[in-house]
Motif scaffolding. Structure first.
Motif, PDB file in Angstrom:
ATOM      1  N   ASP A 143     -30.753  -7.474 -23.761  1.00  0.00           N
ATOM      2  CA  ASP A 143     -32.007  -8.030 -23.736  1.00  0.00           C
ATOM      3  C   ASP A 143     -33.011  -7.249 -23.067  1.00  0.00           C
ATOM      4  OD1 ASP A 143     -30.982 -10.473 -24.465  1.00  0.00           O
ATOM      5  OD2 ASP A 143     -31.713 -11.747 -22.747  1.00  0.00           O
ATOM      6  N   GLY A 144     -34.301  -7.255 -23.871  1.00  0.00           N
ATOM      7  CA  GLY A 144     -35.405  -6.376 -23.494  1.00  0.00           C
ATOM      8  C   GLY A 144     -35.054  -4.909 -23.600  1.00  0.00           C
ATOM      9  N   GLN A 145     -34.069  -4.567 -24.594  1.00  0.00           N
ATOM     10  CA  GLN A 145     -33.828  -2.924 -24.760  1.00  0.00           C
ATOM     11  C   GLN A 145     -34.423  -2.807 -26.258  1.00  0.00           C
ATOM     12  OE1 GLN A 145     -31.314  -1.088 -23.024  1.00  0.00           O
ATOM     13  NE2 GLN A 145     -32.169  -2.088 -21.278  1.00  0.00           N
ATOM     14  N   PHE A 146     -34.755  -1.457 -26.575  1.00  0.00           N
ATOM     15  CA  PHE A 146     -35.132  -1.020 -27.693  1.00  0.00           C
ATOM     16  C   PHE A 146     -33.651  -0.508 -28.336  1.00  0.00           C
ATOM     17  CE2 PHE A 146     -39.502   0.861 -26.759  1.00  0.00           C
ATOM     18  CZ  PHE A 146     -40.059  -0.441 -27.310  1.00  0.00           C
ATOM     19  N   LEU A 147     -33.353  -0.672 -29.424  1.00  0.00           N
ATOM     20  CA  LEU A 147     -32.529  -0.187 -30.426  1.00  0.00           C
ATOM     21  C   LEU A 147     -33.001   0.859 -31.327  1.00  0.00           C
ATOM     22  CD1 LEU A 147     -30.247  -3.161 -31.516  1.00  0.00           C
ATOM     23  CD2 LEU A 147     -29.713  -1.573 -29.696  1.00  0.00           C
ATOM     24  N   ILE A 148     -32.406   2.148 -31.425  1.00  0.00           N
ATOM     25  CA  ILE A 148     -33.076   3.287 -32.126  1.00  0.00           C
ATOM     26  C   ILE A 148     -32.042   3.761 -33.043  1.00  0.00           C
ATOM     27  CG2 ILE A 148     -34.034   5.609 -32.126  1.00  0.00           C
ATOM     28  CD1 ILE A 148     -34.566   5.078 -29.091  1.00  0.00           C
ATOM     29  N   ALA A 149     -32.229   3.516 -34.251  1.00  0.00           N
ATOM     30  CA  ALA A 149     -31.203   3.737 -35.253  1.00  0.00           C
ATOM     31  C   ALA A 149     -30.752   5.047 -35.351  1.00  0.00           C
ATOM     32  CB  ALA A 149     -31.731   3.236 -36.827  1.00  0.00           C
ATOM     33  N   ASN A 166     -32.110  -1.038 -44.688  1.00  0.00           N
ATOM     34  CA  ASN A 166     -33.199  -1.879 -43.815  1.00  0.00           C
ATOM     35  C   ASN A 166     -33.264  -1.390 -42.480  1.00  0.00           C
ATOM     36  OD1 ASN A 166     -33.565  -4.039 -45.766  1.00  0.00           O
ATOM     37  ND2 ASN A 166     -31.497  -4.710 -45.384  1.00  0.00           N
ATOM     38  N   PHE A 167     -32.790  -0.681 -41.943  1.00  0.00           N
ATOM     39  CA  PHE A 167     -32.733  -0.098 -40.515  1.00  0.00           C
ATOM     40  C   PHE A 167     -33.154   1.529 -40.482  1.00  0.00           C
ATOM     41  CE2 PHE A 167     -30.726  -4.110 -39.997  1.00  0.00           C
ATOM     42  CZ  PHE A 167     -31.479  -4.806 -39.105  1.00  0.00           C
ATOM     43  N   ALA A 168     -33.374   2.178 -41.621  1.00  0.00           N
ATOM     44  CA  ALA A 168     -33.333   3.583 -41.660  1.00  0.00           C
ATOM     45  C   ALA A 168     -34.481   4.067 -40.627  1.00  0.00           C
ATOM     46  CB  ALA A 168     -33.759   4.054 -42.964  1.00  0.00           C
ATOM     47  N   ARG A 169     -34.391   4.721 -39.677  1.00  0.00           N
ATOM     48  CA  ARG A 169     -35.306   4.960 -38.758  1.00  0.00           C
ATOM     49  C   ARG A 169     -35.995   3.976 -38.115  1.00  0.00           C
ATOM     50  NH1 ARG A 169     -37.144  10.425 -38.321  1.00  0.00           N
ATOM     51  NH2 ARG A 169     -39.305   9.501 -37.718  1.00  0.00           N
ATOM     52  N   PRO A 203     -34.651  -8.087 -42.156  1.00  0.00           N
ATOM     53  CA  PRO A 203     -34.334  -8.445 -43.271  1.00  0.00           C
ATOM     54  C   PRO A 203     -34.089  -9.892 -43.380  1.00  0.00           C
ATOM     55  CG  PRO A 203     -32.514  -7.393 -42.080  1.00  0.00           C
ATOM     56  CD  PRO A 203     -33.707  -7.295 -41.306  1.00  0.00           C
ATOM     57  N   VAL A 204     -34.095 -10.631 -42.407  1.00  0.00           N
ATOM     58  CA  VAL A 204     -33.709 -12.083 -42.100  1.00  0.00           C
ATOM     59  C   VAL A 204     -34.808 -13.166 -42.215  1.00  0.00           C
ATOM     60  CG1 VAL A 204     -32.268 -13.928 -40.947  1.00  0.00           C
ATOM     61  CG2 VAL A 204     -31.607 -11.510 -40.916  1.00  0.00           C
ATOM     62  N   GLU A 205     -34.824 -13.878 -43.267  1.00  0.00           N
ATOM     63  CA  GLU A 205     -36.062 -15.064 -43.293  1.00  0.00           C
ATOM     64  C   GLU A 205     -37.163 -14.237 -43.233  1.00  0.00           C
ATOM     65  OE1 GLU A 205     -35.785 -18.727 -41.250  1.00  0.00           O
ATOM     66  OE2 GLU A 205     -34.228 -18.137 -40.203  1.00  0.00           O
ATOM     67  N   THR A 206     -37.379 -13.305 -44.364  1.00  0.00           N
ATOM     68  CA  THR A 206     -38.543 -12.739 -44.550  1.00  0.00           C
ATOM     69  C   THR A 206     -39.924 -13.350 -44.653  1.00  0.00           C
ATOM     70  OG1 THR A 206     -38.131 -12.004 -46.739  1.00  0.00           O
ATOM     71  CG2 THR A 206     -37.434 -10.254 -45.172  1.00  0.00           C
ATOM     72  N   ALA A 222     -20.881   0.579 -31.233  1.00  0.00           N
ATOM     73  CA  ALA A 222     -19.585   1.584 -30.554  1.00  0.00           C
ATOM     74  C   ALA A 222     -19.367   2.209 -31.881  1.00  0.00           C
ATOM     75  CB  ALA A 222     -18.479   0.537 -30.851  1.00  0.00           C
ATOM     76  N   ALA A 223     -19.830   1.924 -33.247  1.00  0.00           N
ATOM     77  CA  ALA A 223     -19.512   2.962 -34.457  1.00  0.00           C
ATOM     78  C   ALA A 223     -20.489   4.061 -34.349  1.00  0.00           C
ATOM     79  CB  ALA A 223     -19.516   2.145 -35.498  1.00  0.00           C
ATOM     80  N   ASN A 224     -21.530   4.132 -33.491  1.00  0.00           N
ATOM     81  CA  ASN A 224     -22.627   5.151 -33.190  1.00  0.00           C
ATOM     82  C   ASN A 224     -23.664   4.896 -34.243  1.00  0.00           C
ATOM     83  OD1 ASN A 224     -23.400   7.733 -31.872  1.00  0.00           O
ATOM     84  ND2 ASN A 224     -22.899   8.805 -33.491  1.00  0.00           N
ATOM     85  N   GLY A 225     -23.756   3.571 -34.547  1.00  0.00           N
ATOM     86  CA  GLY A 225     -25.021   3.243 -35.393  1.00  0.00           C
ATOM     87  C   GLY A 225     -26.190   3.127 -34.455  1.00  0.00           C
ATOM     88  N   TRP A 226     -26.266   2.905 -33.349  1.00  0.00           N
ATOM     89  CA  TRP A 226     -27.738   2.684 -32.438  1.00  0.00           C
ATOM     90  C   TRP A 226     -27.572   3.311 -31.113  1.00  0.00           C
ATOM     91  CZ3 TRP A 226     -31.235  -0.107 -35.072  1.00  0.00           C
ATOM     92  CH2 TRP A 226     -30.932  -0.857 -35.976  1.00  0.00           C
ATOM     93  N   LEU A 227     -28.589   3.876 -30.839  1.00  0.00           N
ATOM     94  CA  LEU A 227     -28.619   4.181 -29.321  1.00  0.00           C
ATOM     95  C   LEU A 227     -29.703   3.038 -28.589  1.00  0.00           C
ATOM     96  CD1 LEU A 227     -30.092   7.841 -29.829  1.00  0.00           C
ATOM     97  CD2 LEU A 227     -27.642   7.205 -29.017  1.00  0.00           C
ATOM     98  N   SER A 228     -29.557   2.948 -27.456  1.00  0.00           N
ATOM     99  CA  SER A 228     -30.478   1.669 -26.831  1.00  0.00           C
ATOM    100  C   SER A 228     -30.898   2.275 -25.496  1.00  0.00           C
ATOM    101  CB  SER A 228     -29.472   0.592 -26.394  1.00  0.00           C
ATOM    102  OG  SER A 228     -28.461   0.888 -25.526  1.00  0.00           O
ATOM    103  N   CYS A 229     -32.169   1.947 -25.098  1.00  0.00           N
ATOM    104  CA  CYS A 229     -32.801   2.273 -23.868  1.00  0.00           C
ATOM    105  C   CYS A 229     -33.789   1.011 -23.450  1.00  0.00           C
ATOM    106  CB  CYS A 229     -33.652   3.704 -24.052  1.00  0.00           C
ATOM    107  SG  CYS A 229     -34.989   3.444 -25.112  1.00  0.00           S
ATOM    108  N   PRO A 230     -34.178   0.923 -22.264  1.00  0.00           N
ATOM    109  CA  PRO A 230     -35.182  -0.052 -21.945  1.00  0.00           C
ATOM    110  C   PRO A 230     -36.478   0.049 -22.828  1.00  0.00           C
ATOM    111  CG  PRO A 230     -34.450   1.107 -19.844  1.00  0.00           C
ATOM    112  CD  PRO A 230     -33.756   1.789 -21.213  1.00  0.00           C
TER     113      PRO A 230
END
Length: 202
Positions: free
Chosen positions: A17-23, A31-34, A92-95, A158-166
């Motif tokens: 919650d309240g985090q950034f995910l960085i691809a 859909n989530f490149a960069r 990509p959901v409900e565009t 877990a598969a190294n798809g994302w980094l996360s930070c506040p």
């Protein structure tokens, strides 16, 4: 697919919650490149958020016309500050569905708090208010959203798809979309070249 209302109504607060995910550079979903994603809600049922660095071709005037809040003859009279109101691809959901992520100085009964300072409103009232200069002080309109079912996002991390930070609120509303990816990484002290060097190594 889970939605924000159901996630928030459970009263749970997930660790994202309240985090950034960085691809990461190896992100398989184009859909989530960069992409930089702001997570609004995360629980055992899933997660929901918005990509904050992908442009949208539609203009705010296009939205006003589509919602019939103005007529074709009125479009030329829309002030430049309203005309340039930011619109982005939220995911990509409900565009075809619009969401306004905004500061908490504007609230309606349908506004959902997503943090101590930010709310989400998905009704036409806020679009009308913005068009009349009575909307929130900071806001962006997002078409579509990013959603994950139970356990899906955790598996991707877990598969190294994302980094996360506040999350950094100033980055959410910054109009320099091209620079957001590198600046989000900088919040973690990471340079993009460091990521490319690590691709393929676990």
């Amino acid at each position: 697919m889970v939605d924000l209302q159901s996630l928030k109504s459970k009263g749970e607060r997930g660790f994202l919650d309240g985090q950034f995910l960085i691809a990461m550079p190896g992100m398989a979903d184009s859909n989530f490149a960069r992409a930089v994603v702001y997570i609004c809600a995360h629980s055992t049922d899933g997660a929901m958020g918005f990509i904050i660095n992908q442009p949208q071709r539609l203009s705010f005037v296009d939205i006003l016309l589509h919602l019939k809040l103005i007529g074709e003859d009125d479009a030329i009279m829309v002030p430049e500050t309203t005309r340039s109101f930011p619109i982005q691809k939220g995911g990509p959901v409900e565009t075809g569905r619009g969401f306004v992520l905004h500061s908490d100085d504007y609230l309606t009964q349908s506004s959902i708090p997503v943090s101590d300072e930010l709310c989400l409103t998905a009704t036409v009232d806020i679009i009308r208010a913005i068009s009349r200069g009575r909307g929130p002080s900071r806001a962006t309109l997002l078409l579509g959203y990013a959603g994950w079912s139970a356990g899906q996002l955790e598996s991707e991390i877990a598969a190294n798809g994302w980094l996360s930070c506040p999350a950094d609120e100033s980055l959410i509303f910054d109009r320099d979309l091209d620079g957001k990816y590198n600046r989000a990484l900088a919040l973690m002290g990471i340079h993009p070249a460091m990521l490319s060097m690590e691709v393929g190594h676990s």
